[in-house]
Design an enzyme around this catalytic site. Structure first.
Site, short mmCIF file in Angstrom:
data_model
loop_
_atom_site.label_atom_id
_atom_site.label_comp_id
_atom_site.label_asym_id
_atom_site.label_seq_id
_atom_site.Cartn_x
_atom_site.Cartn_y
_atom_site.Cartn_z
N ARG A 1 -8.62 39.21 111.84
CA ARG A 1 -7.94 38.98 113.13
C ARG A 1 -6.91 40.08 113.42
O ARG A 1 -6.89 40.63 114.52
CB ARG A 1 -7.30 37.59 113.15
CG ARG A 1 -8.32 36.47 113.31
CD ARG A 1 -7.67 35.10 113.27
NE ARG A 1 -6.91 34.92 112.02
CZ ARG A 1 -6.00 33.99 111.85
NH1 ARG A 1 -5.69 33.16 112.82
NH2 ARG A 1 -5.39 33.88 110.68
N ASN B 1 -9.21 31.88 114.85
CA ASN B 1 -10.13 31.29 113.88
C ASN B 1 -10.56 29.93 114.38
O ASN B 1 -9.71 29.10 114.72
CB ASN B 1 -9.43 31.08 112.53
CG ASN B 1 -9.38 32.35 111.71
OD1 ASN B 1 -10.07 33.32 112.01
ND2 ASN B 1 -8.56 32.34 110.66
#
Ligand code: ZN
Ligand code: ZN
Ligand code: ZN
Length: 806
Positions: free
Chosen positions: A19, A37
């Site tokens: 990320r 997520n």
């Protein structure tokens, strides 16, 4: 003109800096949107001018080191006007099934973290729990997904101000590194003497406020904490003491690998007289001094230095023979955690570099037959008789994972790929991928429960097959508990429900009972697959083979369809069907289990069966039991037969006086392999005869020839290995001629014998046959569960109605 694209990414993309990486990419290109997520995978939405969107699209060519993408989907979305900036959103909750996220295995410290730990000006100087998004613990600290700090055993360590800044700063290497910690806020180390009253706590939910934590644990003032604990430990290790050290997936028992007294004491206390002990070395240079690890770029070096940090079995050890009395090989590994690094670098802990030891015995911290200890109190109880000291910390181990063990490729010997012996830490839970089948249902899940010894289980999610870490022998209540815990753990990480269970044919395996219970609980079909068919299927699974093969399965024992013990088998394995087309001529095992422990009994039986004069060699102390054993053999009482190849190795080893009684599995075969005279060119003949429907490999004849050479065990060992390999090739040739198949799958634990393996591959190829061997999964029973799951997948996809066995 703006565009907006939604990506859903599956694979190893959580907890590996994915990320933050996406965040930085988006920022660099001036895109807006978010990354998050989710249980389906990482969800990315990016918005910006088409050119920037197009540059973003190649992100998968620049991934962070640990990220692996297994699937990626994208679609256009409606532009959101006035969107500002790019954000990392919190993980979304959700109980959706069939998502695509993989938790990473545990990863050894990266170069940057090691640099932090060795820099006196860095605030992580000498900190034993240093990590970042590129490295650190994952699988063994994660309870469920999505992978975030609250679902890890780091949940009870609130980040300090500086760690929190790192965690929230996208430009920082520790941005969203879930196990991020420092000496101010993270786990602490301390040392306890074995006999000191144990206050060692773990899983203490109240341990929020750091400075008073140790006081609350009741660590007494005579014990050392933090880096002093490491220095004191080293001092004691130099005196020859044995320590239990809490690691990533369990405890290690540690002593100085050059101190024979210490090693001797460890062997005695652990009731492990001969089984090889693994050694951790300070660095690759030390490893190179202690064994033959080959030139730069060799497979041995690559494996040693890989982030998985397995134990690599290296040839030609110069360490005390006591570490591996039966072989010249030594299992070496490099430090796999920051704590291990500190053990070799007292200078990072305020001590002197000269006080360091360069190699340490690191063997599993468990009493015989019991799984690795997890908790501090558990370790102090169970290892009290073995360890003098305990190096403990307060980060919980969520699930056990032993060290992985691997044989490197030895190209000079004709072994072009490494082969896994024990697959656990650093590898689990990376999945194998089954071949795509048109009929594979979405969200399909199969459970293979494994065997009895060296057990693993395998849980699938669509095409991905997740083999658990090595669990061990399911012979005690403790190991069964470990099995059940690991099953629940993997279930929580994968969020699947199996639709079919596959078990071994053996009616009394603990895994069989587990399978039966689960099948009736979930009301799902249960099928049984014969042990050696499962061995062959495991290799087919790893190699994605969906066509018919000929398989040679050689191992200790597996339960056969005729209820006898099999172990030297020639099989034809088709999708959904398999046939036994050959076997080793059965031999007698006087006393059953007792014969497995005492190979001389099997030698005696073969001796008698072949009407040889006198006795097979046996050493003193056998006279008493001999008459009873001869009775057993003569009358077939308590004397099961077995076509096992492992038992044949045992018998020949005893015949040459190399090993009469074993103290660990495979010992007799290892001694026989090691005894070989490399200059010997001769070989025995193993006739292949048609016996009814079976191609029988006549091992009696092989044994008789060995008997002639029994006074020259080196010659005997060498001729036996060569003769067996030639015989196996001839066996395969006959089958190949009949079935018109030239792919020969080799499986079963006997092939951990590297010289037999190399010889067999050579012989097969000289006959124009192709040997197919496993590499990522073991030859032995650790891969049975993978084979079972593969079989379940074939059966489920075949659409045939499943005959459930009960
Ligand atoms: Zn790192
Ligand atoms: Zn901190
Ligand atoms: Zn087996």
């Amino acid at each position: 003109m703006l565009e907006r694209i939604i990506y859903i990414i599956g694979g190893q993309v959580q907890g590996v800096g994915f990320r933050p990486f996406i965040f930085r990419e988006a920022k660099r290109l001036g895109l807006t949107g978010f990354v998050q997520n989710t249980p389906e995978g990482v969800h990315i939405e990016v918005q910006g001018p088409p050119a920037a969107i197009a540059s973003f699209a190649s992100f998968n060519e620049r991934l962070p080191p640990l990220a692996r993408i297994s699937r990626i989907s994208q679609k256009n979305a409606r532009v959101i006007t006035a969107e500002k900036g790019f954000k990392i959103l919190h993980s979304s909750e959700g109980s959706h099934k069939g998502h695509a996220v993989l938790v990473s295995p545990d990863v050894a410290p990266c170069a940057n973290c090691l640099a932090d730990m060795s820099d006196p000006c860095n605030r992580r100087f000498g900190y034993a729990f240093t990590n970042c998004t590129d490295c650190g613990p994952r699988y063994t600290i994660t309870k469920s997904i999505p992978y975030d700090r609250p679902v890890t055993s780091m949940a009870c360590f609130p980040l300090c101000r500086r760690c929190s800044e790192e965690y929230h700063s996208p430009s920082n290497r520790r941005f969203h590194a879930q196990p991020n910690a420092c000496s101010e806020c993270g786990p602490v180390l301390w040392l306890e003497k074995a006999n000191s009253p144990s206050f060692a706590r773990c899983g203490d939910k109240t341990c929020g406020i750091f400075p008073i934590r140790l006081v609350r644990y009741g660590v007494s003032s005579s014990d050392a904490t933090g880096n002093d604990a490491i220095l004191l430990l080293l001092q004691e290790l130099r005196k020859g003491r044995i320590a239990a050290v809490k690691g990533l997936g369990g405890f290690h028992l540690v002593c100085d690998a050059r101190n024979t007294d210490a090693i001797q004491r460890l062997r005695k206390r652990k009731h492990r007289p001969h089984k090889p002990l693994a050694v951790m070395t300070a660095d690759i240079e030390t490893a190179a001094r202690l064994a033959d690890i080959g030139p730069l770029g060799s497979n041995v070096r690559t494996l040693l230095e890989s982030p998985s940090r397995p134990i690599v079995i290296c040839p030609h050890s110069s360490l005390p023979r006591l570490l591996s009395p039966d072989t010249e090989d030594i299992g070496l590994m490099l430090p796999s955690t920051p704590l291990h690094h500190l053990l070799f670098h007292p200078e990072f802990c305020g001590g002197n570099a000269e006080d360091s030891l360069d190699c340490l015995v690191m063997t599993s911290g468990n009493p015989p037959g019991i799984p690795l200890c997890l908790g501090n109190r558990e370790a102090k109880n169970k290892l009290a008789e073995i360890a003098d000291l305990f190096l403990l910390h307060d980060r919980d181990i969520v699930i056990r994972a032993d060290d992985s063990v691997i044989f490197p490729a030895l190209p000079d010997a004709g072994l072009t790929s490494p082969s896994m012996v024990r697959r656990a830490r650093g590898y689990t839970p990376v999945p194998a991928l089954f071949p795509a089948r048109a009929s594979q249902k979405n969200n399909q899940s199969i459970l293979g429960v494994g065997g009895e010894l060296k057990n693993t289980f395998c849980l699938t999610r669509n095409r991905e097959a997740f083999v658990s870490q090595h669990i061990g022998d399911l012979t005690t209540a403790e190991s069964l508990k470990y099995y059940e815990n690991t099953y629940s753990h993997l279930l929580a990480l994968l969020e699947v429900t199996p639709q079919i269970v596959v078990r071994d044919l053996h009616p009394d395996y603990a895994s069989t009972f587990f399978a039966k219970n689960l099948s009736s609980q979930l009301q799902i079909p249960l099928i049984a697959l014969q042990h050696h068919a499962a061995h062959i299927c495991a290799v087919m699974a790893e190699k994605k083979i969906a066509r018919t093969v000929i398989g040679i399965a050689l191992d200790g024992t597996g339960y056969g369809v005729d209820k006898t013990l099999w172990g030297g088998e020639l099989l034809l394995v088709e999708p959904c069907r398999w046939h036994r087309i050959g076997r080793f001529t059965p031999i007698l095992l006087p006393g059953g289990e007792a014969a497995i422990k005492s190979p001389w009994r099997i030698a005696e039986a073969l001796w008698m069966q072949n009407d040889l004069h006198g006795h097979a060699p046996w050493h003193e102390g056998r006279e008493e039991s001999l008459p009873a054993i001869r009775e057993m053999i003569a009358h077939g009482v308590n004397c099961p037969t077995s076509s096992s190849c492992g038992r044949l190795f045992d018998a020949v080893s005893a015949l040459g006086g190399l090993c009469f009684d074993i103290t660990y599995e495979g010992q007799a075969a290892i001694r026989l392999e090691q005894a070989q005279d490399v200059n010997e060119k001769g070989f025995y003949h193993m006739p292949i005869v048609q016996n009814d429907t079976l191609l029988e490999a006549d091992v009696q004849t092989l044994f008789m020839q060995a008997a002639e050479d029994r006074d020259r065990p080196q010659i005997m060992a060498s001729r036996f290995h060569k003769g067996l390999a030639k015989g196996l090739a001839e066996w395969a040739c006959k089958a190949s001629d009949i079935y018109r198949i030239n792919e020969i799958v080799l499986a079963g634990g006997v092939f951990n014998n590297r010289s037999l393996l190399a010889e067999t591959i050579r012989e097969l190829s000289s006959h124009g046959l192709i040997a197919v061997t496993p590499s990522a999964f073991p030859f032995g029973d650790g891969a049975l569960s993978l084979g079972q799951a593969f079989w379940g997948d074939m059966v489920l996809c075949s659409g045939e109605c499943i005959a459930t066995d009960s």
